[in-house]
Every structure is written in structure tokens, then in C-alpha cells.
Design an enzyme around this catalytic site. Structure first.
Site, PDB file in Angstrom:
ATOM      1  N   HIS A 124      15.081 -24.432 -35.050  1.00 44.96           N
ATOM      2  CA  HIS A 124      13.774 -23.808 -35.270  1.00 44.96           C
ATOM      3  C   HIS A 124      12.925 -24.719 -36.162  1.00 44.96           C
ATOM      4  O   HIS A 124      12.816 -24.503 -37.376  1.00 44.96           O
ATOM      5  CB  HIS A 124      13.963 -22.433 -35.913  1.00 44.96           C
ATOM      6  CG  HIS A 124      12.720 -21.593 -35.920  1.00 44.96           C
ATOM      7  ND1 HIS A 124      12.105 -21.165 -34.755  1.00 44.96           N
ATOM      8  CD2 HIS A 124      11.963 -21.106 -36.928  1.00 44.96           C
ATOM      9  CE1 HIS A 124      11.044 -20.444 -35.067  1.00 44.96           C
ATOM     10  NE2 HIS A 124      10.923 -20.398 -36.369  1.00 44.96           N
ATOM     11  N   SER A 138       6.187 -21.069 -34.386  1.00 43.58           N
ATOM     12  CA  SER A 138       6.898 -19.813 -34.583  1.00 43.58           C
ATOM     13  C   SER A 138       5.937 -18.620 -34.499  1.00 43.58           C
ATOM     14  O   SER A 138       5.289 -18.416 -33.473  1.00 43.58           O
ATOM     15  CB  SER A 138       7.642 -19.860 -35.929  1.00 43.58           C
ATOM     16  OG  SER A 138       8.528 -18.777 -36.061  1.00 43.58           O
ATOM     17  N   ASP A 191      17.429 -23.134 -31.033  1.00 45.50           N
ATOM     18  CA  ASP A 191      16.661 -22.297 -31.962  1.00 45.50           C
ATOM     19  C   ASP A 191      17.398 -20.976 -32.209  1.00 45.50           C
ATOM     20  O   ASP A 191      17.694 -20.241 -31.268  1.00 45.50           O
ATOM     21  CB  ASP A 191      15.271 -22.018 -31.365  1.00 45.50           C
ATOM     22  CG  ASP A 191      14.283 -21.473 -32.384  1.00 45.50           C
ATOM     23  OD1 ASP A 191      14.706 -20.778 -33.323  1.00 45.50           O
ATOM     24  OD2 ASP A 191      13.070 -21.739 -32.232  1.00 45.50           O
TER      25      ASP A 191
END
Length: 217
Positions: free
Chosen positions: A196, A108, A164
Site C-alpha cells: 500500500h 488510497s 496491498d
């Protein structure tokens, strides 16, 4: 002889390094990693715009969630965080690790920092792996012109879940054309149904990908 290597993992927004250690390390079962040094640094705590100014662990500011292909980027904060990553790499090389056996990986926000850190490092290293990340530079920036020639030889692996909802898949899809323009070798793997998160399959592929690039001493 199995050479010393470094695997540096950069966590996501609001997380910290140590909670990721057990899962990441236990995913790497091959004997090639017996001499691997693992590094799980934690981001400093700072005010984050997308969290209404709350002070949380963050490598740089994130203006809004979900991150899209058009979200504003905190380039100044990214470049400051890059210096911290480069210091870790420098110290490892000074300690005797071959740069070819140094791998920077991140999830991320940590994936975005991974990309920036690898592309702006003055030497070629083993590789960089981006999980559910994004290009942390604005489209009108001249950052490609600032990438050192040796950094362009460092391969990038990009893994992104198609489901995601935090860093949208469209943001991940910005990666390959950006890397293509930069003249960097890349591989992009899309995982249907993955949200995610870092999947077991993704970590297994990462192990194989790194193992193929490790240099023996």
C-alpha cells in the site's frame, strides 16, 4: 509555448497534503511541467470509524480496514468532499487554466475521492489518476446515472499494488468494470509485489501519462 497546468494531489487517510509535495513534484522532471501549479490540500480532521472514532485527517469516513470489494462506503461523506475538490478546479479554470490541463490524482482514500471528483465534475478535464484506491460508491447506488456526459470523456489511470493489504487488490479490481459500465476511458496497471504505497515506477508512469495529454497554449 508551454501552457499552464494544474496537478492536484489528494492524500490518504490520516495524512496531510504538504508532506507529499517534495516527493511528487521532484518526480516530474520533464520541461512540460515548468508552468504546472501544484496543489496539495489537506483533509479536515474528523472522527473515523476504522480508527475507533479517533479524530484524524480524513476526506470521509472509512468503516473498516482493510478496504475490500464489499466494504460499506460513506457516500454522503464522499459527496461532501467532492464539493471541496470541485471548488479548487473551478478556481483554477477561473484563473485561466485550460480544463484539459487539469489533473486530479490521489492515493488510497484520496484515490477514491479522485475517482468521485472526476466522474461528478460537469466538465471534461485532463485526467484522473487513482493510486491504490477504491470505488467509493455502494454497488446498488445509481451514481452512474448521475455522471455528466462531459465527465465521461475524462480518462482515468488506475495503479494498484497486488500485495496491498490496506486497500485490497480485489477492491482495486472493481474499478475497471465500474468505469466500463459508466462509459469512461480507463487504463489499469497492476504492480506485482507492491504494497500500500506509491512507487517510483508508478509516479514515473504518471508523468508520462499526463505529459501525453497536456495541451499546448
Amino acid at each position: 509555448m508551454i501552457a499552464r497546468s494544474l496537478l492536484l494531489w489528494l492524500h490518504g487517510l490520516g495524512d496531510s497534503g504538504p508532506p507529499n509535495e517534495v516527493r511528487i513534484k521532484t518526480s516530474f522532471t520533464s520541461p512540460e511541467f515548468v508552468n504546472t501549479k501544484w496543489s496539495f490540500p489537506s483533509a479536515p480532521s474528523q472522527s473515523v470509524t476504522c480508527e475507533n472514532g479517533a479524530v484524524i485527517p480524513s476526506w470521509f469516513d472509512v468503516h473498516k480496514l482493510p478496504v475490500t470489494a464489499f466494504s460499506p462506503r460513506d457516500e454522503k461523506g464522499v459527496l461532501k468532499a467532492v464539493q471541496s475538490v470541485h471548488k479548487i478546479i473551478d478556481e483554477e479554470i477561473t484563473a485561466g487554466t485550460n480544463p484539459d490541463n487539469i489533473f486530479v490524482c490521489g492515493f488510497s482514500q484520496g484515490g477514491a475521492l479522485t475517482l468521485a471528483s472526476v466522474l461528478l465534475y460537469p466538465r471534461t478535464i485532463g485526467g484522473g489518476a487513482v493510486f491504490s484506491g477504491f470505488v467509493p460508491f455502494d454497488s446498488d447506488t445509481n451514481i452512474i446515472e448521475q455522471i455528466p456526459p462531459d465527465a465521461k470523456k475524462t480518462p482515468i489511470l488506475w495503479i494498484h499494488g497486488m500485495a496491498d493489504e490496506e486497500v485490497l487488490f480485489e477492491a482495486g479490481q472493481e474499478g475497471p468494470p465500474f468505469l466500463e459500465r459508466a462509459g469512461v476511458s480507463w487504463e489499469f496497471k497492476a504492480y506485482p509485489g507492491l504494497d500500500h504505497s506509491v512507487s517510483t515506477d508508478g509516479l514515473s508512469y504518471l508523468e508520462t501519462w499526463i505529459k501525453a495529454r497536456l495541451r499546448s497554449s
